[in-house]
Scaffold this active site. Structure first.
Site, PDB file in Angstrom:
ATOM      1  CE  LYS A 115      -6.431   7.131  -6.488  1.00  0.00           C
ATOM      2  NZ  LYS A 115      -7.869   6.715  -6.425  1.00  0.00           N
ATOM      3  CE1 TYR A 168      -3.676   2.966  -8.098  1.00  0.00           C
ATOM      4  CE2 TYR A 168      -5.912   3.674  -8.551  1.00  0.00           C
ATOM      5  CZ  TYR A 168      -4.944   3.299  -7.651  1.00  0.00           C
ATOM      6  OH  TYR A 168      -5.233   3.241  -6.311  1.00  0.00           O
TER       7      TYR A 168
END
Ligand code: NAD
Length: 392
Positions: A159, A244
């Site tokens: 990510k 996140y």
């Protein structure tokens, strides 16, 4: 542990005696079968692949090649791959010959499974490698995911999946074209505390979620790192850990945001943060009427996911790091097993690949694309100062 196993194998060979000496060990321990001794009865039995893996499973570990041997590969992924059940560290791709030597020795990696960035495409001919895991700076993900797919490998990509939605789409298309699966490094989707708050929110255990506070930040060090260069990172803390916080709001509500507003905080170190934001805030509205508020920062630490619901609340803090995560609800503590995030993630992905199943949508490239689209929308909202409507 290792010693115990080799001792029991030696005892086993001794105990087999003359009659067994005619039997070769390969006959007993063939094709990954394992001879084990029951600790209480002292009896030996042969564990087949099916015993270990359950019926219908191919019973072998998928070979993973790590691309980019920086912090995450060195300190988290490679050690985790020593614990995994469904995959193993089979190869490496690195531009640094001294790292190649070190890793070959440390992890017993054969020379033919070691590549650099020029020879990488030859991985296509390597049957020992099933999955390529791209752990490079964000701007390099696209190129290496596309090349891995073209080499006929499944791919896991760290990510944020890429720095633009277009790059994400190219990666998805390349994997589809090659008929290979693409997972994003969303380790928390396999982590028990996170799965529990997904359940609490999405199943409305405390009633509908009304608002979420979801924030992730830390104090960044080295002023020369790629994370502070927009061309390589795509942005600042939002691209790195803000993702996140976006994920948290999305998986707790189980909804996609319909609008966003965002603000940049003033820079306290304009030299270090000349290229990217230092701290920023954003707010989402969701179709149910739920709202979320988030902060991300490279100036100071925050790591919290809190959901206020009609009939109570729940939270994780810490919520996004490598754990152990901790959680509470308005009824008491959340008790869950503590796992190695990286091992759980790679095992989870590889289990589906071994079983020939489609990966769940929430860990795939499509999910990565959704998040990168939101990252861009947050920047746009902060730059324009306007509320931005989002497509469902
Ligand atoms: P890092 O800087 O420690 O490692 C990057 C690696 O890429 C290094 O080995 C470096 O040599 C190599 N590299 C190759 N070409 C390069 C170039 N042109 N410039 C710079 N480096 C180059 O970074 P990291 O912390 O390991 O992060 C790598 C990726 O993993 C990032 O996308 C990051 O977001 C992601 N990450 C994910 C998690 C997680 O919890 N899922 C944690 C940390 C990092």
């Amino acid at each position: 542990m290792k010693n115990q196993q080799s001792n029991s194998r030696r005892t086993f060979l001794r105990n087999l005696g003359a009659s067994a000496s005619a039997m070769s060990l390969p006959m007993l321990g063939y094709a990954g079968n394992e001879v084990v001794q029951n600790e209480s009865s002292g009896l030996y039995s042969i564990l087949t692949d099916l015993d270990r893996k359950g019926s219908g499973q191919p019973g072998r570990k998928l070979g993973i090649a790590l691309v980019g041997l920086g912090y995450y590969s060195t300190n988290l992924l490679a050690p985790a791959l020593q614990q995994t059940q469904n995959c193993r560290l089979a190869g490496i791709v690195t531009g640094t010959p001294s790292k190649a030597e070190e890793w070959m020795k440390k992890y017993n990696i054969p020379k033919e499974n070691v590549y650099d960035y020029k020879t990488f495409d030859r991985i296509a001919d390597n049957k020992d490698i099933d999955v390529v895991y791209v752990v490079l700076p964000n701007s390099m993900h696209e190129e290496y995911v596309v090349r891995a797919a073209q080499a006929g490998k499944h791919v896991i990509c760290e990510k944020p999946m890429a720095i633009t939605p277009k790059a994400c789409q190219n990666m998805i298309d390349a994997c589809k074209k090659a008929n290979k699966q693409l997972a994003v490094g969303y380790r928390l989707h396999y982590e028990p505390f996170t799965k529990e708050v997904m359940r609490l929110g999405q199943e409305k255990v405390f009633g509908a979620v009304k608002f979420v506070e979801s924030s992730d930040g830390f104090r960044s060090g080295d002023p020369n790192q790629w994370r502070l260069k927009k061309s390589m990172a795509g942005g600042g803390p939002l691209m790195d850990v803000g993702i996140y916080a976006i994920q948290g709001a999305r998986y707790v509500t189980g909804e996609e945001p319909i609008s966003v507003t965002a603000q940049f905080a003033p820079k306290t170190d304009p030299v270090k943060f000349k290229d990217v934001e230092e701290t920023m805030f954003w707010q989402f509205e969701f179709p149910s009427g739920a709202v979320s508020n988030s902060t991300t920062s490279y100036a100071s630490g925050v790591e919290r996911l809190y959901a206020s619901c009609e009939k109570g609340w729940f939270e994780l803090s810490p919520a996004f790091g490598y754990g152990p995560l901790k959680g509470r609800t308005s009824k008491g503590p959340i008790e869950m097993p503590v796992v190695n995030h990286q091992a759980a993630h790679m095992d989870g992905v590889c289990k589906d690949l071994l079983d020939g199943k489609q990966l769940p949508g929430h860990v795939t490239g499509e999910e990565g694309l959704r998040d990168v689209t939101l990252l861009q929308a947050i920047y746009q909202a902060a730059e324009t100062g306007k509320k931005l409507k989002l497509k469902a």
